[in-house]
Design an enzyme around this catalytic site. Structure first.
Site, PDB file in Angstrom:
ATOM      1  N   THR A 161      43.906  34.322  36.136  1.00  0.00           N
ATOM      2  CA  THR A 161      43.720  35.066  34.866  1.00  0.00           C
ATOM      3  C   THR A 161      43.319  36.369  35.172  1.00  0.00           C
ATOM      4  O   THR A 161      43.785  37.504  34.560  1.00  0.00           O
ATOM      5  CB  THR A 161      42.341  34.544  34.088  1.00  0.00           C
ATOM      6  OG1 THR A 161      42.450  33.142  33.933  1.00  0.00           O
ATOM      7  CG2 THR A 161      42.301  35.059  32.546  1.00  0.00           C
ATOM      8  N   GLY A 162      42.673  36.596  36.640  1.00  0.00           N
ATOM      9  CA  GLY A 162      42.634  38.140  36.790  1.00  0.00           C
ATOM     10  C   GLY A 162      43.923  38.823  36.917  1.00  0.00           C
ATOM     11  O   GLY A 162      43.984  40.036  36.669  1.00  0.00           O
ATOM     12  N   CYS A 165      31.872  29.755  42.682  1.00  0.00           N
ATOM     13  CA  CYS A 165      33.038  30.623  43.211  1.00  0.00           C
ATOM     14  C   CYS A 165      32.943  30.876  44.427  1.00  0.00           C
ATOM     15  O   CYS A 165      33.996  30.635  45.539  1.00  0.00           O
ATOM     16  CB  CYS A 165      33.250  31.993  42.502  1.00  0.00           C
ATOM     17  SG  CYS A 165      31.446  32.878  42.512  1.00  0.00           S
ATOM     18  N   LYS A 190      32.270  38.289  26.042  1.00  0.00           N
ATOM     19  CA  LYS A 190      33.146  37.105  25.614  1.00  0.00           C
ATOM     20  C   LYS A 190      32.867  36.069  26.477  1.00  0.00           C
ATOM     21  O   LYS A 190      33.119  36.227  27.923  1.00  0.00           O
ATOM     22  CB  LYS A 190      34.626  37.458  25.790  1.00  0.00           C
ATOM     23  CG  LYS A 190      35.434  36.119  25.058  1.00  0.00           C
ATOM     24  CD  LYS A 190      36.905  36.174  26.108  1.00  0.00           C
ATOM     25  CE  LYS A 190      37.280  34.985  26.260  1.00  0.00           C
ATOM     26  NZ  LYS A 190      36.362  33.775  26.168  1.00  0.00           N
ATOM     27  N   GLY A 210      36.097  35.441  36.610  1.00  0.00           N
ATOM     28  CA  GLY A 210      37.204  34.192  36.367  1.00  0.00           C
ATOM     29  C   GLY A 210      37.975  33.801  37.429  1.00  0.00           C
ATOM     30  O   GLY A 210      37.867  34.400  38.622  1.00  0.00           O
ATOM     31  N   GLU A 236      36.253  39.700  39.526  1.00  0.00           N
ATOM     32  CA  GLU A 236      35.447  39.086  40.331  1.00  0.00           C
ATOM     33  C   GLU A 236      36.042  37.650  40.170  1.00  0.00           C
ATOM     34  O   GLU A 236      36.114  37.070  39.230  1.00  0.00           O
ATOM     35  CB  GLU A 236      34.033  38.775  39.838  1.00  0.00           C
ATOM     36  CG  GLU A 236      33.050  39.995  39.895  1.00  0.00           C
ATOM     37  CD  GLU A 236      32.856  40.634  41.185  1.00  0.00           C
ATOM     38  OE1 GLU A 236      33.169  39.900  42.222  1.00  0.00           O
ATOM     39  OE2 GLU A 236      32.515  41.835  41.067  1.00  0.00           O
ATOM     40  N   GLU A 278      41.862  26.610  45.317  1.00  0.00           N
ATOM     41  CA  GLU A 278      40.559  26.422  44.792  1.00  0.00           C
ATOM     42  C   GLU A 278      40.562  25.282  44.152  1.00  0.00           C
ATOM     43  O   GLU A 278      40.946  25.096  42.844  1.00  0.00           O
ATOM     44  CB  GLU A 278      40.081  27.631  43.970  1.00  0.00           C
ATOM     45  CG  GLU A 278      38.682  27.790  43.714  1.00  0.00           C
ATOM     46  CD  GLU A 278      37.870  28.658  42.749  1.00  0.00           C
ATOM     47  OE1 GLU A 278      38.949  29.048  41.996  1.00  0.00           O
ATOM     48  OE2 GLU A 278      37.234  29.138  43.120  1.00  0.00           O
TER      49      GLU A 278
END
Ligand code: NAD
Length: 506
Positions: free
Chosen positions: A246-247, A298, A189, A242, A264, A399
């Site tokens: 979301t993690g 990242c 995805k 991501g 990650e 971030e």
């Protein structure tokens, strides 16, 4: 200098044709007929239209991958067969690498040279994992009993691979190549904004003859596809790259099925410069650390941690050079920094700049959207640097994922380490110094999974990539560790003499 504009229109398909998903060996349009327009971040023009799955298509992809794994025998294919297919993908990508690189530039906005590095990395990933597939993976153990003890590795099953928009192709291929080499089947995805290079990769997957259902591509939003994949009882493994938010959501969703996940996630990486560092090298990498990829990396060196005695001279040079960075579309050979991915993301970055000023940090340069000529149509923000920050400020802790550098100042080695480790993240870190012992001493105390001494950013498919703290966990992508992420370890104990145990006396 006269700008050299590369031909870019030729890699695009008809913008009104709906580009499809690839499920069970077929190109499929969503039954809901929902579509999404894909934009070029350099000018916000529509460059493609793609189908958008709903959960029934995601389920179809998972069922196809499950059948390919268990019923149709992908789990017991010879490693050499899998390796051959992966090498064919690498060869086809090599033939089309200019097309893929330009398409990545048009969809993501990154400069063409960076896109080419990504495509070459993707090619190398298929080659690397093709090689690893056929290497010995088991172990035997010396144990006290008359037992032959060994461990064999077996593919986990159906792997859902979820990729972000900042490296649309290569973050997906680093997972796909490892998972397929290990013997898993996959449902991939991409981010909803950046599916184009992955759609073309699946043309290659189709062409080289993977059995149907082994590799599937679903397109659409994270909320529908992501949640369906992570909650799905027939998905055995989720590998996600991501944001940390979301993690966290994925961890909660994965709990109900006790799913094996690798995460990650984001970063706020420190780049420590000691006064004894090579000045020109340190300035150069301070710029590259944050402004490469327009800060949408990242592992970007988004916090410059500078020894106070160097401050005046270093900052003067940094600002002078930041102001000279050439901003433009990624297909222009003169461009050194491209646009941000979307208008929404640009506004988010500009909000952070407002927050930084309101928090009392000093804006040394940049801080605005670029609106010169044609650039006004795109999502461009000036290279931006803040000084006089304090560790609690949001621009220091969060971030931003844009071209915004914050400077923190230290006097002692201990202070530098404390500042560097002073966020929830722990992805990357760098140290610039000419004192080799100090470099090693400091690096060993930094809470970060990827570290550099006197350089910033080089990474390799051979070495694992994973974070500390809220930057993620799991064995990481890439290298042999990335391969292990898709393999169960099964203990097999064989009696060397076939006889009853003798435990029961009756
Ligand atoms: P994101 O978390 O918004 O999206 C990443 C992917 O997750 C997308 O494909 C998205 O559709 C999907 N997703 C969204 N909601 C989901 C859900 N509920 N369930 C499952 N999947 C869902 O991140 P992004 O904005 O695309 O990417 C930027 C972030 O990624 C930054 O934080 C960056 O640091 C991080 N990143 C980390 C690494 C690393 O290796 N650690 C590499 C690249 C990017």
């Amino acid at each position: 200098m006269q700008a050299t504009i590369r031909d870019y229109e030729s890699v695009l398909r008809d913008k009104t044709d709906v580009q499809k998903m690839y499920i069970n060996g077929d190109w499929i349009e969503s039954s809901s007929k929902k579509t999404r327009e894909i934009l070029n971040p350099a000018n916000n023009e529509v460059i493609a239209t793609v189908t958008q799955a709903d959960s029934s298509e995601v389920d179809f992809a998972v069922q196809s991958a499950k059948a390919a794994f268990y019923k149709n025998g992908w789990n017991t294919t010879y490693a050499r067969t899998r390796a051959d297919l992966l090498l064919k993908v690498a060869d086809k990508l090599e033939e089309r690498k200019e097309e893929f690189a330009m398409l990545e530039t048009l969809n993501n906005g990154k400069i063409y040279e960076d896109s080419m590095v990504d495509i070459e990395d993707a090619i190398n990933q298929f080659q690397y994992y093709a090689g690893l597939a056929t290497k010995p993976h088991g172990q035997t153990y010396e144990v006290p009993d008359e037992i032959q003890a060994m461990v064999v590795r077996e593919p986990m099953g159906v792997a859902a691979l979820i990729a972000p928009w900042n490296y649309p192709l290569v973050m997906a291929t680093q997972k796909m190549s490892a998972a397929l080499a290990a013997g898993c089947t996959v449902v991939v995805k991409p981010d909803k904004q950046t599916p184009l290079t992955l759609i073309r990769l699946f043309e290659v997957i189709d062409e080289v003859g993977f059995p149907k259902g082994v590799a599937n591509l679903v397109l659409g939003t994270g909320s529908i596809i992501g949640d369906t994949l992570v909650n799905h009882p027939d998905v055995d493994k989720v590998s996600f790259t991501g944001s940390t938010d979301t993690g966290k959501h994925i961890m909660k969703n994965a709990a109900d099925t006790v799913k094996n996940i690798s995460l990650e996630l984001g970063g706020k990486s420190p780049n420590i410069v000691f006064a004894d560092a090579d000045f020109d090298t340190a300035v150069d990498y301070a710029l590259l650390g944050i402004f490469a990829g327009t800060g949408q990396i990242c592992s970007a060196g988004s916090r410059l941690i500078l020894e106070s005695s160097l401050y005046e001279q270093f900052v003067e040079e940094l600002i002078a050079r930041a102001k000279k960075i050439k901003i433009g579309p990624g297909w222009d050979e003169n461009t050194e920094m491209g646009p941000l991915i979307s208008k929404d993301h640009m506004n988010r970055v500009l909000d952070y700049i407002r927050i930084g000023k309101a928090e009392g940090a000093e804006l040394l340069c940049g801080g605005k959207q670029v609106v010169d000529g044609d650039l006004a149509q795109g999502n461009y923000v000036e290279p931006t640097i803040f000084s006089h920050t304090t560790p609690e400020m949001r621009i220091v802790q969060e971030e931003i994922f844009g071209p915004v550098l914050v400077i923190q100042v230290f006097d002692t080695e201990e202070e530098a380490i404390e500042l560097a480790n002073g966020t929830d993240y722990g992805l990357a870190a760098a140290v610039f110094t000419n004192d080799g012992a100090k470099a090693q001493r400091v690096i060993r105390k930094l809470q970060a999974g990827i570290t550099w001494i006197n350089t910033y950013h080089p990474t390799f498919n051979e070495a694992p990539w994973s974070g500390y703290k809220q930057s993620g966990f799991g064995g990481g992508d890439l290298g042999t560790y990335g391969f292990e992420e898709y393999l169960y370890k099964k203990q097999v104990n064989t009696a060397l003499e076939v006889k009853p145990s003798g435990f029961y006396k009756g």
